[in-house]
Write a protein that holds these residues in place. Structure first.
Motif, PDB file in Angstrom:
ATOM      1  N   PRO A  28       0.871  -1.300   0.011  1.00  0.00           N
ATOM      2  CA  PRO A  28      -0.154   0.082  -0.078  1.00  0.00           C
ATOM      3  C   PRO A  28       0.941   1.459  -0.063  1.00  0.00           C
ATOM      4  CG  PRO A  28      -0.814  -1.562   1.631  1.00  0.00           C
ATOM      5  CD  PRO A  28       0.634  -1.947   1.212  1.00  0.00           C
ATOM      6  N   LEU A  29       0.340   2.274  -0.902  1.00  0.00           N
ATOM      7  CA  LEU A  29       1.222   3.506  -0.771  1.00  0.00           C
ATOM      8  C   LEU A  29       0.825   4.444   0.323  1.00  0.00           C
ATOM      9  CD1 LEU A  29       0.968   4.116  -4.958  1.00  0.00           C
ATOM     10  CD2 LEU A  29       3.042   3.260  -3.384  1.00  0.00           C
ATOM     11  N   LEU A  30       1.614   4.703   1.189  1.00  0.00           N
ATOM     12  CA  LEU A  30       1.576   5.362   2.294  1.00  0.00           C
ATOM     13  C   LEU A  30       2.711   6.455   2.585  1.00  0.00           C
ATOM     14  CD1 LEU A  30       0.404   2.515   4.714  1.00  0.00           C
ATOM     15  CD2 LEU A  30      -1.088   4.207   3.679  1.00  0.00           C
ATOM     16  N   PRO A  31       1.894   7.657   3.039  1.00  0.00           N
ATOM     17  CA  PRO A  31       3.169   8.604   3.396  1.00  0.00           C
ATOM     18  C   PRO A  31       4.183   8.270   4.503  1.00  0.00           C
ATOM     19  CG  PRO A  31       1.010   9.502   4.090  1.00  0.00           C
ATOM     20  CD  PRO A  31       0.946   8.008   3.330  1.00  0.00           C
ATOM     21  N   GLY A  32       5.088   8.984   4.506  1.00  0.00           N
ATOM     22  CA  GLY A  32       6.364   8.577   5.580  1.00  0.00           C
ATOM     23  C   GLY A  32       7.289   7.723   5.362  1.00  0.00           C
ATOM     24  N   PRO A  33       7.990   7.341   6.362  1.00  0.00           N
ATOM     25  CA  PRO A  33       9.092   6.340   6.119  1.00  0.00           C
ATOM     26  C   PRO A  33       8.724   4.861   6.004  1.00  0.00           C
ATOM     27  CG  PRO A  33       9.224   7.251   8.307  1.00  0.00           C
ATOM     28  CD  PRO A  33       8.279   8.034   7.736  1.00  0.00           C
ATOM     29  N   SER A  34       9.399   3.905   5.695  1.00  0.00           N
ATOM     30  CA  SER A  34       9.362   2.655   5.574  1.00  0.00           C
ATOM     31  C   SER A  34       9.106   2.085   7.030  1.00  0.00           C
ATOM     32  CB  SER A  34      10.092   1.913   4.912  1.00  0.00           C
ATOM     33  OG  SER A  34      10.157   2.079   3.768  1.00  0.00           O
ATOM     34  N   PRO A  35       8.265   1.449   7.359  1.00  0.00           N
ATOM     35  CA  PRO A  35       7.923   0.720   8.702  1.00  0.00           C
ATOM     36  C   PRO A  35       9.283  -0.130   9.102  1.00  0.00           C
ATOM     37  CG  PRO A  35       6.803  -0.635   7.185  1.00  0.00           C
ATOM     38  CD  PRO A  35       7.091   0.624   6.519  1.00  0.00           C
ATOM     39  N   ARG A  36       9.565   0.207  10.433  1.00  0.00           N
ATOM     40  CA  ARG A  36      10.579  -0.477  11.004  1.00  0.00           C
ATOM     41  C   ARG A  36      10.391  -2.109  10.967  1.00  0.00           C
ATOM     42  NH1 ARG A  36      12.396   2.315  16.366  1.00  0.00           N
ATOM     43  NH2 ARG A  36      13.999   0.716  16.336  1.00  0.00           N
ATOM     44  N   PHE A  37       8.869  -2.408  11.605  1.00  0.00           N
ATOM     45  CA  PHE A  37       8.707  -3.709  11.473  1.00  0.00           C
ATOM     46  C   PHE A  37       8.143  -4.114   9.952  1.00  0.00           C
ATOM     47  CE2 PHE A  37       5.816  -7.203  12.753  1.00  0.00           C
ATOM     48  CZ  PHE A  37       6.723  -8.282  13.520  1.00  0.00           C
ATOM     49  N   THR A  38       8.659  -4.896   9.446  1.00  0.00           N
ATOM     50  CA  THR A  38       8.656  -4.967   7.805  1.00  0.00           C
ATOM     51  C   THR A  38       7.286  -5.970   7.313  1.00  0.00           C
ATOM     52  OG1 THR A  38       9.613  -7.182   7.693  1.00  0.00           O
ATOM     53  CG2 THR A  38      11.002  -5.427   7.649  1.00  0.00           C
ATOM     54  N   ASP A  39       6.887  -5.647   6.417  1.00  0.00           N
ATOM     55  CA  ASP A  39       5.672  -6.263   5.871  1.00  0.00           C
ATOM     56  C   ASP A  39       5.961  -7.847   5.841  1.00  0.00           C
ATOM     57  OD1 ASP A  39       4.105  -3.979   5.085  1.00  0.00           O
ATOM     58  OD2 ASP A  39       4.920  -3.985   3.395  1.00  0.00           O
ATOM     59  N   SER A  40       7.062  -8.307   5.700  1.00  0.00           N
ATOM     60  CA  SER A  40       7.612  -9.992   5.564  1.00  0.00           C
ATOM     61  C   SER A  40       7.357 -10.338   7.156  1.00  0.00           C
ATOM     62  CB  SER A  40       8.796 -10.054   5.238  1.00  0.00           C
ATOM     63  OG  SER A  40       8.865  -9.822   3.837  1.00  0.00           O
ATOM     64  N   GLU A  41       7.558  -9.473   8.091  1.00  0.00           N
ATOM     65  CA  GLU A  41       7.498  -9.911   9.378  1.00  0.00           C
ATOM     66  C   GLU A  41       6.011 -10.004   9.697  1.00  0.00           C
ATOM     67  OE1 GLU A  41      11.295  -8.502  11.991  1.00  0.00           O
ATOM     68  OE2 GLU A  41      10.341  -6.763  10.875  1.00  0.00           O
ATOM     69  N   MET A  42       5.253  -8.938   9.370  1.00  0.00           N
ATOM     70  CA  MET A  42       3.710  -9.137   9.611  1.00  0.00           C
ATOM     71  C   MET A  42       3.054 -10.085   8.921  1.00  0.00           C
ATOM     72  SD  MET A  42       2.476  -6.581  11.454  1.00  0.00           S
ATOM     73  CE  MET A  42       0.720  -6.979  10.903  1.00  0.00           C
ATOM     74  N   LEU A  43       3.442 -10.476   7.713  1.00  0.00           N
ATOM     75  CA  LEU A  43       2.761 -11.657   6.919  1.00  0.00           C
ATOM     76  C   LEU A  43       3.057 -12.847   7.744  1.00  0.00           C
ATOM     77  CD1 LEU A  43       3.422 -10.489   3.212  1.00  0.00           C
ATOM     78  CD2 LEU A  43       1.093 -10.513   4.429  1.00  0.00           C
ATOM     79  N   THR A  44       4.239 -13.014   8.211  1.00  0.00           N
ATOM     80  CA  THR A  44       4.901 -14.323   8.775  1.00  0.00           C
ATOM     81  C   THR A  44       4.111 -14.364  10.263  1.00  0.00           C
ATOM     82  OG1 THR A  44       7.120 -14.056   8.235  1.00  0.00           O
ATOM     83  CG2 THR A  44       6.697 -15.271   9.991  1.00  0.00           C
ATOM     84  N   LEU A  45       3.749 -13.604  10.919  1.00  0.00           N
ATOM     85  CA  LEU A  45       3.165 -13.600  12.254  1.00  0.00           C
ATOM     86  C   LEU A  45       1.497 -13.822  11.979  1.00  0.00           C
ATOM     87  CD1 LEU A  45       4.782 -11.198  14.654  1.00  0.00           C
ATOM     88  CD2 LEU A  45       4.949 -13.672  14.548  1.00  0.00           C
ATOM     89  N   LEU A  46       1.173 -13.087  10.942  1.00  0.00           N
ATOM     90  CA  LEU A  46      -0.305 -13.325  10.661  1.00  0.00           C
ATOM     91  C   LEU A  46      -0.748 -14.645  10.273  1.00  0.00           C
ATOM     92  CD1 LEU A  46      -1.193 -10.078   8.478  1.00  0.00           C
ATOM     93  CD2 LEU A  46      -2.338 -10.993  10.671  1.00  0.00           C
ATOM     94  N   VAL A  47       0.166 -15.343   9.289  1.00  0.00           N
ATOM     95  CA  VAL A  47      -0.158 -16.849   8.969  1.00  0.00           C
ATOM     96  C   VAL A  47       0.362 -17.815  10.069  1.00  0.00           C
ATOM     97  CG1 VAL A  47       0.007 -16.231   6.255  1.00  0.00           C
ATOM     98  CG2 VAL A  47       2.073 -17.037   7.652  1.00  0.00           C
ATOM     99  N   ALA A  48       1.347 -17.352  10.723  1.00  0.00           N
ATOM    100  CA  ALA A  48       1.753 -18.200  11.986  1.00  0.00           C
ATOM    101  C   ALA A  48       0.783 -18.324  13.149  1.00  0.00           C
ATOM    102  CB  ALA A  48       3.151 -17.877  12.447  1.00  0.00           C
ATOM    103  N   MET A  49      -0.015 -17.083  13.285  1.00  0.00           N
ATOM    104  CA  MET A  49      -0.837 -17.027  14.427  1.00  0.00           C
ATOM    105  C   MET A  49      -1.939 -18.215  14.601  1.00  0.00           C
ATOM    106  SD  MET A  49      -3.647 -13.895  15.216  1.00  0.00           S
ATOM    107  CE  MET A  49      -2.344 -12.813  14.666  1.00  0.00           C
ATOM    108  N   ASP A  50      -2.158 -19.043  13.337  1.00  0.00           N
ATOM    109  CA  ASP A  50      -2.927 -20.191  13.576  1.00  0.00           C
ATOM    110  C   ASP A  50      -2.281 -21.396  13.809  1.00  0.00           C
ATOM    111  OD1 ASP A  50      -5.874 -20.442  12.843  1.00  0.00           O
ATOM    112  OD2 ASP A  50      -5.173 -21.923  11.275  1.00  0.00           O
ATOM    113  N   PHE A  51      -1.021 -21.222  14.076  1.00  0.00           N
ATOM    114  CA  PHE A  51      -0.333 -22.584  14.604  1.00  0.00           C
ATOM    115  C   PHE A  51      -0.117 -22.436  15.871  1.00  0.00           C
ATOM    116  CE2 PHE A  51       1.639 -22.223   9.928  1.00  0.00           C
ATOM    117  CZ  PHE A  51       0.657 -22.602   9.455  1.00  0.00           C
TER     118      PHE A  51
END
Length: 300
Positions: A28-51
């Motif tokens: 998603p195109l958002l203003p400001g600097p890139s997040p320190r917690f990366t999208d890959s880390e977010m996606l990892t936890l979102l799918v791992a939450m079910d385990f």
């Protein structure tokens, strides 16, 4: 057996490889600097939450912070995590479709179709101030003899349980109309379904518009009956449908207890649940990892 650290690392490598090659296009195109917690880390936890055996984000993030902070040193608090998650629904779906292709499921031509009730608010609770009012509705689940307020989850999967396409529709939606929300996404397939999808004219219309043939068991009072051997074959395949929904429902977080208060939050967690199930099958097929048996370290 695989421990939690190995599992999380494996998921992150799979997710980040996809992200670096394809996923970055869906950021998603958002203003400001890139997040320190990366999208890959977010996606990892979102799918791992079910385990992990925690029904909500707060407990899951607390478990991650207590046990795996070395893997996710910039881990977000629950409020930040929830806001980021809602922006990543589209990326989750693209990731799921990538794994579906990798599993070769897009070449399957005999598929399973079914719906499942997804309650979101207590049946007798006041709905006037609920975010679900206007999109969810009252419905009846015949197989469970249950009145509920919420949605139907409509799912087409392969015979071995890989979800191909799914949709959420209001609970009051007729089964056949609900099926139309997903049937246009597959073409020229044999679709095995239950008696809720009986309808000669409707099945004929679906065949003309999508090339899909719908096969259902016949009711006892129908004039035209199918050979008993064919009915038995259909019923055996129907058991696979129940098996798919049973595994989706009863591994990890229960679909009926996602505890979401907003429509967009519910949608992203349903997306994460279906993506997680697809990943479970991918890990089992490609790496021989059965996530159901991985070792978990308890909270200290």
């Amino acid at each position: 057996m695989v421990d939690g650290s190995t599992l999380l690392t494996t998921i992150f490598v799979l997710v980040d490889d996809w992200y670096q090659q394809k996923g970055f296009r869906y950021v998603p195109l958002l203003p400001g600097p890139s997040p320190r917690f990366t999208d890959s880390e977010m996606l990892t936890l979102l799918v791992a939450m079910d385990f992990f055996p925690y029904p909500g984000e707060q407990q899951f993030l607390g478990f991650m912070r207590a046990n795996y902070l070395s893997l996710f040193p910039k881990l977000l608090d629950q409020s930040q995590f929830n806001r980021r998650a809602r922006r990543l629904e589209g990326m989750l779906e693209e990731l799921r479709r990538f794994w579906v292709v990798e599993l070769g499921a897009i070449f399957e031509r005999t598929l399973l179709l079914d719906t499942k009730p997804l309650p979101v608010v207590g049946y007798k609770r006041d709905k006037l101030r609920s975010d679900f009012t206007g999109s969810a509705d009252y419905g009846w689940c015949a197989s469970r003899k249950m009145n509920y307020f919420g949605y139907k989850l409509v799912l087409i999967s392969t015979l071995n349980g890989i979800p191909l396409v799914y949709s959420l529709v209001p609970a009051s939606t007729d089964e056949r109309l609900a099926a139309e929300s997903v049937l246009g996404c597959v073409r020229g397939c044999r679709i095995l379904a239950d008696k809720g999808f009986i309808g000669g004219q409707w099945q004929s219309d679906i065949s003309k518009t999508t090339g899909n043939q719908i096969f259902t068991p016949h009711r006892a009072n129908q004039l035209q009956q199918q050979p008993k051997a064919f009915e038995g074959l259909l019923n055996s395949f129907r058991e696979r449908v129940e098996g798919v929904f049973n595994e989706v429902q009863n591994t990890g977080r229960n679909l009926e207890r996602l505890l979401r208060k907003k429509v967009d939050a519910l949608c992203v967690h349903v997306a994460a649940k279906i993506t997680s199930h697809t990943l479970r099958l991918f890990l089992r097929q490609r790496f021989g990892i059965d996530v159901l048996t991985f070792e978990q370290h308890p909270l200290p």
